[in-house]
Design an enzyme around this catalytic site. Structure first.
Site, PDB file in Angstrom:
ATOM      1  N   GLU A  86     -32.607  15.955  -5.892  1.00 36.64           N
ATOM      2  CA  GLU A  86     -31.586  15.686  -4.730  1.00 36.64           C
ATOM      3  C   GLU A  86     -31.780  16.633  -3.926  1.00 36.64           C
ATOM      4  O   GLU A  86     -30.753  16.686  -2.929  1.00 36.64           O
ATOM      5  CB  GLU A  86     -30.173  15.707  -5.739  1.00 36.64           C
TER       6      GLU A  86
ATOM      7  N   HIS B  23     -22.413  17.993  -7.546  1.00 37.39           N
ATOM      8  CA  HIS B  23     -22.741  16.428  -8.104  1.00 37.39           C
ATOM      9  C   HIS B  23     -22.756  16.373  -9.336  1.00 37.39           C
ATOM     10  O   HIS B  23     -23.433  17.041 -10.269  1.00 37.39           O
ATOM     11  CB  HIS B  23     -24.243  15.765  -7.586  1.00 37.39           C
TER      12      HIS B  23
ATOM     13  N   HIS C 273     -21.341  13.757 -13.283  1.00 38.01           N
ATOM     14  CA  HIS C 273     -21.470  12.460 -13.788  1.00 38.01           C
ATOM     15  C   HIS C 273     -19.975  12.154 -14.703  1.00 38.01           C
ATOM     16  O   HIS C 273     -20.175  12.200 -16.175  1.00 38.01           O
ATOM     17  CB  HIS C 273     -22.354  12.015 -14.680  1.00 38.01           C
TER      18      HIS C 273
ATOM     19  N   HIS D 171     -22.662   5.486 -10.556  1.00 38.15           N
ATOM     20  CA  HIS D 171     -23.433   6.689 -10.685  1.00 38.15           C
ATOM     21  C   HIS D 171     -22.714   8.089 -10.985  1.00 38.15           C
ATOM     22  O   HIS D 171     -22.821   8.606 -12.048  1.00 38.15           O
ATOM     23  CB  HIS D 171     -24.504   6.777  -9.549  1.00 38.15           C
TER      24      HIS D 171
HETATM   25  O1  2HA Z   1     -30.061  15.604 -11.430  1.00 36.03           O
HETATM   26  O2  2HA Z   1     -27.934  13.282 -11.519  1.00 36.03           O
HETATM   27  O3  2HA Z   1     -28.377  12.000  -9.770  1.00 36.03           O
HETATM   28  C1  2HA Z   1     -29.748  14.350 -12.293  1.00 36.03           C
HETATM   29  C2  2HA Z   1     -28.811  13.362 -11.274  1.00 36.03           C
HETATM   30  C3  2HA Z   1     -29.476  12.563 -10.137  1.00 36.03           C
HETATM   31 ZN    ZN Z   2     -26.573  11.739 -10.739  1.00 35.93          ZN
END
Ligand code: 2HA
Ligand code: ZN
Length: 256
Positions: free
Chosen positions: A108, A131, A133, A203
């Protein structure tokens, strides 16, 4: 560098929270101002790697970036075995890895750099792109009516007063895009004009800020709100939520 300790600390939280399965998530932090001139000039460990899109507001800047395929649960133990310092070329068209080992940056990276470039060019002080999850927040993005910036912001703000205070610019929404693509980056940048936290449909979450701990705190607070909402729903009732008046009163009380 104390900043590396703070990055490791947050990587540990992401893992403990269950927001970082396998290599899920990535972090980049602009550390340019935290380094001496000598440190910024460290010799490169590799040839320059071209960037798909030039980042002319970041010429010569140095970033700590988590490595491609690396796991947050290991970043927290040893940041430099699972990430590296990279330096943008003087013309902003490529980067080199300068420390401490040859760990290729996250897939990314082009998106992260485009976001840092946008933030710098628009005079913002944000140094961090995070970022991750979070299960509950991603869950919300599987429900069409919640893929609406105003609606999801209002819902999460109204679960607990802190949310309105800690995430004052609300939530931006980016419809599904393939992970790691420049389309995803461009759509995210558009949302960053108005928001510091963006939900990527089905995502994950991306947050920008001046401080990595505060970026984590913003996502953590949104996750708390989502959990309050889900627990009420699971107990069989619709949570009442704070009223418009109660939310507005926070703006005056906390100078938002
Ligand atoms: O790095 O989360 O979006 C792995 C991720 C890609
Ligand atoms: Zn991701």
């Amino acid at each position: 560098m104390a900043e590396i300790g703070r990055i490791s600390e947050v990587a540990g939280y992401l893992w403990e929270k269950g927001w970082a399965e396998r290599n899920g998530g990535n972090i980049s932090v602009n550390v340019t101002d935290l380094l001496s001139e000598e440190e910024r000039g460290m010799p490169a460990l590799c040839d320059p790697v071209p960037l798909q899109e030039a980042v002319t507001a970041l010429c010569g800047h140095v970033f700590f970036v988590t490595g491609t395929g690396k796991r947050m649960r290991y970043v927290c133990r040893d940041a430099f075995c699972n990430g590296s310092l990279i330096r943008i070329s003087p013309d902003g068209t490529s980067f080199e890895i300068i420390a401490t080992q040859l760990i290729p940056p996250t897939s990314e990276l082009p998106s992260h750099l485009m976001m840092h470039n946008y933030l710098r060019a628009s005079g913002k002080k944000n140094r961090v792109v995070l970022h991750t999850h979070p299960t509950d927040l991603i869950g919300l993005t599987h429900c069409k009516p919640f893929l609406d910036s105003e609606r999801i912001t209002r819902l999460l703000w109204s679960m607990i007063p802190e949310c309105r205070i800690i995430v004052p610019r609300g939530i931006g929404i980016v419809p599904y895009e393939i992970p790691g693509t420049l389309e995803l980056a461009r759509a995210t940048i558009k949302q960053l004009e108005k928001h510091d936290v963006v939900f990527w449909e089905k995502h994950g979450i991306l947050a920008v800020g001046d401080d990595i701990i505060e970026c984590f705190d913003a996502i953590d607070t949104l996750s708390k709100s989502a959990q309050i909402f889900f627990s009420a729903r699971m107990a069989g009732y619709e949570p009442e939520g704070m009223t418009d008046r109660q939310l507005d009163d926070l703006v005056t009380a906390f100078n938002l």
